[in-house]
Design a protein around this motif. Structure first.
Motif, mmCIF file in Angstrom:
data_model
loop_
_atom_site.group_PDB
_atom_site.id
_atom_site.type_symbol
_atom_site.label_atom_id
_atom_site.label_comp_id
_atom_site.label_asym_id
_atom_site.label_seq_id
_atom_site.Cartn_x
_atom_site.Cartn_y
_atom_site.Cartn_z
ATOM 1 N N VAL A 1 -8.465 -6.193 9.023
ATOM 2 C CA VAL A 1 -8.983 -4.927 8.476
ATOM 3 C C VAL A 1 -9.494 -4.067 9.639
ATOM 4 C CG1 VAL A 1 -10.772 -3.931 6.991
ATOM 5 C CG2 VAL A 1 -9.550 -5.998 6.259
ATOM 6 N N THR B 1 -8.091 5.250 5.054
ATOM 7 C CA THR B 1 -7.356 6.492 5.363
ATOM 8 C C THR B 1 -8.031 7.699 4.717
ATOM 9 O OG1 THR B 1 -5.766 6.131 3.545
ATOM 10 C CG2 THR B 1 -5.121 5.362 5.728
ATOM 11 N N THR C 1 -7.206 -0.297 2.509
ATOM 12 C CA THR C 1 -6.381 0.595 3.346
ATOM 13 C C THR C 1 -6.612 2.057 2.971
ATOM 14 O OG1 THR C 1 -4.581 0.339 1.763
ATOM 15 C CG2 THR C 1 -4.516 -1.074 3.734
ATOM 16 N N TRP D 1 0.397 -6.502 5.200
ATOM 17 C CA TRP D 1 0.492 -5.240 4.453
ATOM 18 C C TRP D 1 1.883 -4.620 4.549
ATOM 19 C CZ3 TRP D 1 -4.494 -4.900 7.344
ATOM 20 C CH2 TRP D 1 -5.607 -4.904 6.500
ATOM 21 N N PHE E 1 -6.668 -2.330 11.283
ATOM 22 C CA PHE E 1 -6.190 -1.216 10.453
ATOM 23 C C PHE E 1 -7.097 0.001 10.664
ATOM 24 C CE2 PHE E 1 -5.369 1.381 6.772
ATOM 25 C CZ PHE E 1 -4.029 1.184 6.494
ATOM 26 N N VAL F 1 0.793 3.100 8.206
ATOM 27 C CA VAL F 1 -0.455 3.770 8.611
ATOM 28 C C VAL F 1 -0.212 5.280 8.707
ATOM 29 C CG1 VAL F 1 -2.071 4.084 10.531
ATOM 30 C CG2 VAL F 1 -1.445 1.778 9.802
ATOM 31 N N GLU G 1 0.849 -1.197 0.000
ATOM 32 C CA GLU G 1 0.000 0.000 0.000
ATOM 33 C C GLU G 1 0.879 1.239 0.000
ATOM 34 O OE1 GLU G 1 -3.322 -1.227 0.334
ATOM 35 O OE2 GLU G 1 -2.273 -3.144 0.300
#
Ligand code: NAP
Ligand code: GDD
Length: 342
Positions: A256, A199, A195, A224, A259, A313, A185
């Motif tokens: 998920v 975000t 992802t 990820w 995340f 992240v 990602e």
């Protein structure tokens, strides 16, 4: 100077790989599809860099569905390396357009390989294979020897592409390799992958541009990494003595849900107040758990991921927060103008 062709150059990985190859002094040709609107946003900066006095990046029209265009570009460039990153790459969408996905993500590879073979080129070929091949996984973690069990038309197409790449290596002695890459990602990730969807959604919620984020299955787990790290691995796979297939992964898996929780928390928000379920994002068959073992790449390529899960992240949230604030400022400005006109 070495010459490379990248299919899928307008995509996430294509843009990072183009940057990497240009920085190494390659002449890069990118295959682009004709589109009714501009689709080169991820690579525009490579033209606009004032230090690139000589044009090292050229774009040519072509399509993985069109053998003639592939043969033409290969004949013109006679590249040292081809990176086949072009694909209909969305797993959920592949259930809606299975045949098209097979044509592009599966048959596209044999069209390229066959064009290289028929022109007797010594081109090295990279195939963008995927951890989706492991699907309903037979072992944890997954490595190069783990059996495949595809769970979507996308994964089935990629299985064909994997085996045809292996076959051209064995049958014709071509330097053709598969990079079996786990999810990677970046701020350049397509906005409908989970992802980036999170975000983008969370940062827009933070600045007041949206109220809710509608999602599907939060329980699946993915390994990820950061796309910038992974394109370095692709390049290394084509620099070895002998062609071989490699897994690239981080060796960590997260759900998920985790995340989403982390992204919202980093913005001082509680994801439970904003994330809502919508069945339309579920897949007819799910891949529940992906976790890769990249030991072979580490030993033979000296490759390791550099960006951590938390680092990824943060990188994505920071970039999307800037975007969301710009979007909000524009929306506020438009509202002021509208009020002024009343
Ligand atoms: P992406 O952002 O979806 O980019 C896909 C690229 O393929 C775009 O440049 C797209 O062009 C191009 N493309 C689509 N249809 C095409 C066609 N008919 N002919 C020529 N080009 C076509 O994908 P990505 O995340 O960069 O992934 C790159 C490759 O790695 C893909 O093959 C993907 O399946 C594979 N992969 C990705 C991951 C991952 O986690 N990212 C993991 C494993 C494998 P437009 O811009 O015109 O749409
Ligand atoms: N896209 C999406 N949108 N996924 C969701 C959503 C949603 O609203 N809600 C939950 N998910 C779940 C999916 O069901 C899946 O289990 C997980 O989030 C990850 O989905 P994606 O980000 O779409 O990626 P993917 O794992 O299906 O496929 C990506 O990685 C593969 C490598 O394993 C793609 O990049 C593929 O091209 C790549 O091969």
């Amino acid at each position: 100077m070495p010459k490379a062709i990248i299919t899928g150059i307008t995509g996430q990985d294509g843009s990072y790989l183009a940057e990497l190859l240009l920085s190494k002094g390659y002449d890069v040709w990118g295959l682009v599809r004709r589109s009714s609107s501009f689709n080169t946003a991820r690579i525009d900066h490579l033209y606009q860099d004032p230090h690139h006095r000589e044009v090292k990046l050229r774009l040519v029209y072509g399509d993985l569905n069109d053998s003639t265009s592939l043969a033409n570009v290969l004949e013109e460039v006679k590249p040292d390396e081809v990176y086949n990153l072009g694909a209909q790459s969305h797993v959920r969408v592949s259930f809606d357009i299975p045949e098209y996905t097979g044509e592009i993500s599966g048959m596209g590879s044999v069209r390229l390989l066959e064009a290289i073979r028929r022109q007797n080129l010594k081109t090295r070929f990279y195939q963008a294979s995927s951890s989706e091949l492991f699907g309903k996984v037979h072992e944890v973690p997954q490595k190069e020897t783990t059996p495949f069990h595809p769970r979507s038309p996308y994964a089935a197409a990629k299985a064909y592409a994997y085996y045809i790449t292996l076959n051209y290596r064995e049958a014709y002695g071509m330097f053709a390799v598969n990079g079996i890459l786990f999810n990677h990602e970046s701020p350049r990730r397509g906005e409908t992958f989970v992802t980036r969807k999170i975000t983008r959604g969370a940062t827009r919620i933070k600045v007041g541009l949206q109220d809710k984020l509608y999602m599907g299955n939060l329980e699946s787990k993915r390994d990820w990494g950061f796309a910038g790290d992974y394109v370095e691995g692709m390049w290394r796979m084509l620099q070895t003595q002998e062609p071989d297939d490699f897994v690239l992964a981080t060796g960590e898996t997260h759900s998920v849900r985790e995340f989403a929780e982390k992204v919202f928390a980093s913005l001082d928000l509680d994801y439970k107040q904003y994330v809502e379920y919508d069945a339309k994002y579920e897949r007819p068959a799910e891949v529940d758990l992906l976790l890769g073992d990249y030991a072979k790449a580490k030993t033979k390529l000296g490759w390791e991921p550099k960006v951590s899960f938390d680092g990824l992240v943060k990188m994505m949230v920071d970039a999307d927060l800037v975007l969301a604030k710009e979007e909000k400022a524009l929306a506020d400005h438009k509202e002021l103008v509208r009020q002024g006109q009343q």
